[in-house]
Design a protein around this motif. Structure first.
Motif, PDB file in Angstrom:
ATOM      1  N   LYS A  50       0.865  -1.178   0.000  1.00 44.93           N
ATOM      2  CA  LYS A  50       0.000   0.000   0.000  1.00 44.93           C
ATOM      3  C   LYS A  50       0.907   1.235   0.000  1.00 44.93           C
ATOM      4  O   LYS A  50       1.245   1.780   1.043  1.00 44.93           O
ATOM      5  CB  LYS A  50      -0.918  -0.006   1.217  1.00 44.93           C
TER       6      LYS A  50
ATOM      7  N   ILE B  31      -6.251   8.930  -5.993  1.00 45.72           N
ATOM      8  CA  ILE B  31      -4.981   8.555  -5.368  1.00 45.72           C
ATOM      9  C   ILE B  31      -4.503   9.704  -4.470  1.00 45.72           C
ATOM     10  O   ILE B  31      -4.811  10.871  -4.728  1.00 45.72           O
ATOM     11  CB  ILE B  31      -3.907   8.174  -6.417  1.00 45.72           C
ATOM     12  N   GLY B  32      -3.748   9.367  -3.430  1.00 41.12           N
ATOM     13  CA  GLY B  32      -3.428  10.316  -2.372  1.00 41.12           C
ATOM     14  C   GLY B  32      -2.862  11.635  -2.827  1.00 41.12           C
ATOM     15  O   GLY B  32      -3.352  12.710  -2.447  1.00 41.12           O
TER      16      GLY B  32
ATOM     17  N   ALA C  80      -0.311   4.007  -9.522  1.00 42.67           N
ATOM     18  CA  ALA C  80      -0.731   4.398  -8.175  1.00 42.67           C
ATOM     19  C   ALA C  80      -2.180   4.014  -7.911  1.00 42.67           C
ATOM     20  O   ALA C  80      -2.534   3.643  -6.781  1.00 42.67           O
ATOM     21  CB  ALA C  80      -0.542   5.900  -7.983  1.00 42.67           C
ATOM     22  N   THR C  81      -3.039   4.061  -8.935  1.00 38.07           N
ATOM     23  CA  THR C  81      -4.437   3.638  -8.726  1.00 38.07           C
ATOM     24  C   THR C  81      -4.496   2.156  -8.371  1.00 38.07           C
ATOM     25  O   THR C  81      -5.338   1.734  -7.570  1.00 38.07           O
ATOM     26  CB  THR C  81      -5.308   3.901  -9.975  1.00 38.07           C
TER      27      THR C  81
ATOM     28  N   GLY D  22       2.067   5.047  -2.125  1.00 41.70           N
ATOM     29  CA  GLY D  22       1.537   6.110  -2.965  1.00 41.70           C
ATOM     30  C   GLY D  22       2.440   6.461  -4.138  1.00 41.70           C
ATOM     31  O   GLY D  22       3.497   5.858  -4.359  1.00 41.70           O
TER      32      GLY D  22
ATOM     33  N   GLU E  45      -2.929   1.786  -4.687  1.00 35.57           N
ATOM     34  CA  GLU E  45      -3.771   2.363  -3.640  1.00 35.57           C
ATOM     35  C   GLU E  45      -5.199   1.830  -3.675  1.00 35.57           C
ATOM     36  O   GLU E  45      -6.016   2.164  -2.814  1.00 35.57           O
ATOM     37  CB  GLU E  45      -3.780   3.894  -3.752  1.00 35.57           C
TER      38      GLU E  45
ATOM     39  N   THR F 234      -7.643   2.452  -5.877  1.00 37.72           N
ATOM     40  CA  THR F 234      -8.661   3.459  -6.185  1.00 37.72           C
ATOM     41  C   THR F 234      -9.281   3.193  -7.550  1.00 37.72           C
ATOM     42  O   THR F 234      -8.765   2.401  -8.351  1.00 37.72           O
ATOM     43  CB  THR F 234      -8.061   4.876  -6.175  1.00 37.72           C
TER      44      THR F 234
END
Length: 878
Positions: A3, A245-246, A233-234, A5, A237, A239
């Motif tokens: 997990k 994403i963060g 990143a999606t 970012g 994370e 998403t």
């Protein structure tokens, strides 16, 4: 699955490939270097193209980058979906004739399954249908089941250009689960649904495609891979899209905070939030890389992004400028990888604020004009706005068409879009004609007909005077056979020594003479390769075909040469003193002076400016020979020549070389030796925009004239100060010290006077509803003194309201002081001062305990002070 970012993924990727022997290079600029085929960098491999083609030698045969990219092809879709983005980062590992498919595939698998800890069961791949080698590597070496390796055709899994390097590719997909799928039990990569998300493309460049479409195997094939960082990143994370994403969500949250709108509440407003969130990154990085808003090229891309984001702010109900606040989030987050963002923080925000403010004015002005149109329509009982008026709003005032449509729709009105499109097409035709006109003002079909089949040769590099023939005469855009005395027109010569204005150098002047006639050459312009001589007949009558002597004004040409050659030395000196990031952004060379614009992101210290000036003069005194080399553009770059506006260069170019110190592509006229420049003196250095500076300088006799004028001024100053030139600094220093001492004495006297006045003012105190208050008018006291006096009186009063006014130089200054205990009773200094200043035509404001203002009408000062007691009573009642 880890997990982590966006910023952590970037670091993991680059660290991984550094361990595999790759040179990790920082992201290249979004502005392509030496590549006129691209407006902006839109892929990770784009800045490395010359390494793949063999035109340049890479610093290492293995490289890895995280490249900033911008794609604007579908900018209108950005925001409408959660998939489209203008700015993105592309992770990539590259091999230039070193490793190939085996390593590329095994390392990709290792990174995803071991570093990222993605479950191998969630991974699928595609290969080109005929690429058995890649299939075998995935199946036998990696152990991926055959059913999870999908063979696709050329459209999906083969990368190529019209000619040059090409080859098959293999794409890696993550299975996001059946809940994202289409319901087809045979669903797999290649399906249009959202179940399978492509995260990495491995391109195996193994062929060289010739002009006949034949693929020749490369002896040393290359590897070019690309992984979208945001897309990865999606996945990591978990998403649904990049806006969740963060790192990007932090930008979105800032937009929510400013707009006071909760994302997800309304689909139309969500579009606006996504537009601003996406465009904020794009504009930040564009400005950071030296792009400024303009009406063409990269500058137009930036302008459109800023204005589009600003408009969507309006749709969210945001009034005034706000983009710099959003950009601040981008800078603070992305500086972890791009250190220059923080270094250029102020410059980035300044550029964006200025463009946004300009657009805000446009929006407000456009809405006002549109409201007038709407009122006019209602009077005439019309419901459709003419396309001509909508186009005028768009073209003259920069008011977006979609905003016009939206406002009309809100009032149940519409516009004639077909008519708008017709007006737009007419404008495009005018723009095309303008672009075809060169620098001369000639353009369009008429010009092409005027100059059809006319050939003229420029001889101005070799001579300033020659015998030639008039091959065309033009007056009022029409070919003529003769020009009479005092008439003006355009002359084209078979051969000419006159330089036509181009490359920042002004055109030559001089005369053209023949039997019984003389023409004054007022200016020389350039149209394609023709030199157009703007002339006035000062004597006799000239006819088509006349034999003439063409003579350039030599003194003027020599002055231009000196200044133009000095710009080349200046450019090199700036790079030496300030850094290689300095690049020419424009220049203008006249006989009197030179102007040189360049990229640099901070003001230049006087010490550095002196170093630059000294360095240029050093090269002048060295007497470097100036030579010109005619060659091809590619060869010029190999020789290390500096080229600035590549899109303007043709294949055959001219290098101007000054010893071993400077060599630049240039078509202008120059001295034969740097010593001919004489002297170089910088007159001014200023900022012309964020990230852009301007130097103005003089050379030769102009420097001598400049020094003589300074000497005259020194003589005058010496007479005023009653000293001689050698003691002028000493005398001026003494005078300044004397003034300082007298100022101290004046301040002491003011203090005593103020104390006496304070006693008198306090004695004038009054009371209303148990509140003490003072209202007093003074003369000739500035705002600073008035404030200090107000502080003293408030402190001595202890509790109450102090209102002071002073008239100085036909202006009124007001100060209101309210003690804290009186604030609690509802009496605020800011509210009082607004009302009293209004009486005398002024305005101002401040805090609850202190406020200041100005007034314009001194005849109203007494009237303004009379309302104070009433204001105190009113505030108490409220």
């Amino acid at each position: 699955m880890k997990k982590i970012g966006l910023h952590e993924i970037r670091k993991e990727f680059l660290d991984f490939f550094e361990e595999k022997g790759h040179l990790v290079a920082p992201s290249f600029s979004l502005v392509p270097k030496n590549d006129k085929s691209l407006l902006l960098i839109g892929a990770g491999m784009a800045p490395l193209k010359h390494y793949f083609t063999g035109e340049a030698i890479p610093p290492r045969n293995r490289m890895a980058t995280c490249q900033k990219c911008i794609r604007t092809g579908d900018i209108d879709n950005v925001g409408k979906t959660a998939r489209h983005a203008t700015f993105f980062e592309m992770l990539g590992n590259f091999s230039f004739g070193d490793y190939f498919k085996k390593e590329a595939i095994s390392w990709a698998w290792e990174f995803l399954t071991e570093r990222m800890e993605i479950d191998p069961l969630d991974l699928w791949v595609t290969v080109y249908k005929d690429d058995d080698e890649a299939f075998e590597l995935w199946n036998k070496m990696i152990g991926l089941p055959e059913e999870k390796i999908v063979r696709l055709g050329k459209d999906d899994n083969f990368w190529e250009l019209e000619v040059g390097p090409s080859g098959p590719c293999s794409e890696i997909y993550v299975d996001r689960g059946i809940e994202y799928g289409c319901g087809d039990e045979n669903c797999k990569p290649g399906c249009e649904c959202d179940r399978f998300l492509e995260i990495w493309n491995l391109v195996f460049t193994q062929f060289d495609k010739d002009e006949n479409g034949v693929y020749h195997p490369l002896p040393n094939p290359n590897i070019d891979t690309g992984m979208g960082l945001e897309r990865m990143a999606t996945v990591m994370e978990g998403t649904n899209n990049i806006f969740e994403i963060g790192a990007i969500r932090s930008i979105l949250r800032k937009v929510e905070e400013i707009s006071k709108y909760n994302y997800g509440s309304d689909e139309e407003k969500d579009v606006s939030v996504r537009v601003i969130t996406d465009h904020a990154r794009a504009m930040t990085f564009l400005v950071s890389d030296g792009v400024l808003p303009s009406n063409e090229g990269r500058g137009y891309v930036l302008r459109r992004l800023i204005r589009r984001a600003s408009r969507h702010g309006k749709l969210l109900g945001i009034n005034g400028g706000f983009l710099s606040e959003v950009v601040d989030v981008v800078i603070n987050s992305w500086q972890i990888e791009y250190k220059d963002l923080k270094e250029k923080d102020k410059e980035i925000k300044k550029v964006i604020q200025a463009e946004e403010a300009k657009f805000q004015e446009t929006i407000d002005q456009g809405i006002s004009i549109l409201e007038d149109y709407i009122n006019e329509m209602r009077k005439k009982k019309k419901s459709v706005l003419s396309g001509e008026k909508a186009f005028k709003l768009y073209d003259t005032y920069g008011f977006p068409l979609d905003l016009t449509k939206e406002i009309l729709l809100e009032k149940n009105l519409s516009l004639n879009e077909e008519e708008f499109k017709l007006n737009m097409e007419r404008q495009r035709r005018r723009a095309r004609n303008s672009r075809d006109s060169g620098d001369s003002g000639w353009g369009g079909k008429e010009s092409k007909e005027l100059f059809k089949d006319i050939n003229s040769t420029f001889k101005g590099y070799e001579t300033v005077k020659l015998e030639t023939e008039i091959i065309s005469l033009i007056k009022d855009n029409t070919k003529v056979n003769e020009l009479s005395r005092f008439e003006e027109g355009v002359v084209i010569l078979k051969e000419t020594p006159f330089y036509g204005e181009s490359g920042g150098q002004v055109g030559d002047k001089g005369k053209i003479s023949g039997d019984n006639f003389t023409l004054e050459v007022l200016d020389t312009k350039l149209y394609d390769d023709l030199r157009l001589h703007n002339v006035k007949v000062v004597e006799g009558e000239v006819k088509l075909g006349d034999k003439v002597t063409a003579s350039v004004d030599v003194l003027r040409r020599d002055a231009i040469r000196r200044n133009h050659s000095a710009t080349h030395l200046l450019h090199k000196a700036l790079k030496e003193v300030l850094g290689e990031h300095v690049n020419q952004a424009g220049s203008y060379v006249t006989p009197d002076r030179l102007r040189f614009d360049f990229t640099h992101f901070e003001s230049i210290t006087p010490n550095d400016l002196k170093k630059v000036e000294d360095r240029v003069n050093e090269m002048i005194f060295k007497g470097l020979d100036v030579e010109t080399i005619e060659t091809t553009l590619d060869e010029a770059y190999k020789l290390g020549a500096i080229g600035l506006f590549e899109e303007k260069y043709k294949n055959d170019v001219r290098i101007v070389k000054m010893g071993n110190y400077s060599q630049e592509l240039c078509g202008g006229t120059h001295v034969v030796n740097t010593s001919n420049i004489g002297l170089f003196k910088i007159i001014s250095e200023t900022s012309i925009a964020s990230g852009f500076r301007r130097i103005e300088a003089i050379t030769g006799l102009s420097v001598l004239n400049f020094l003589n004028s300074i000497e005259r001024e020194l003589d005058e100053l010496s007479n005023i100060l009653k000293t001689n030139n050698t003691n002028i600094i000493e005398k001026a220093t003494q005078i300044v010290e004397d003034i300082k001492e007298r100022d101290k004495e004046i301040e002491k006297l003011k203090g005593k006077l103020s104390s006496n006045i304070a006693d008198e003012i306090i004695d004038s105190k009054k009371e209303v509803k148990d509140i003490q208050y003072i209202v007093y008018k003074l003369k000739d006291m500035d705002m600073n003194s008035l404030r200090n006096l107000g502080d003293e009186i408030r402190n001595r009063l202890g509790s109450g309201v102090v209102v002071l006014a002073s008239v100085l130089n036909d202006k009124i200054s007001y100060v209101v002081m309210v003690t804290k205990d009186i604030n609690k009773k509802g009496i605020l200094a800011g509210n009082i001062i607004k009302e009293i200043a209004k009486v005398s035509g002024g305005n101002g404001g401040g805090r609850a305990d202190m406020a200041q203002a100005g007034g314009k009408d001194i005849s109203k000062v007494d009237e303004s002070l009379l309302i104070v007691e009433g204001l105190i009573e009113k505030q108490m009642n409220n």
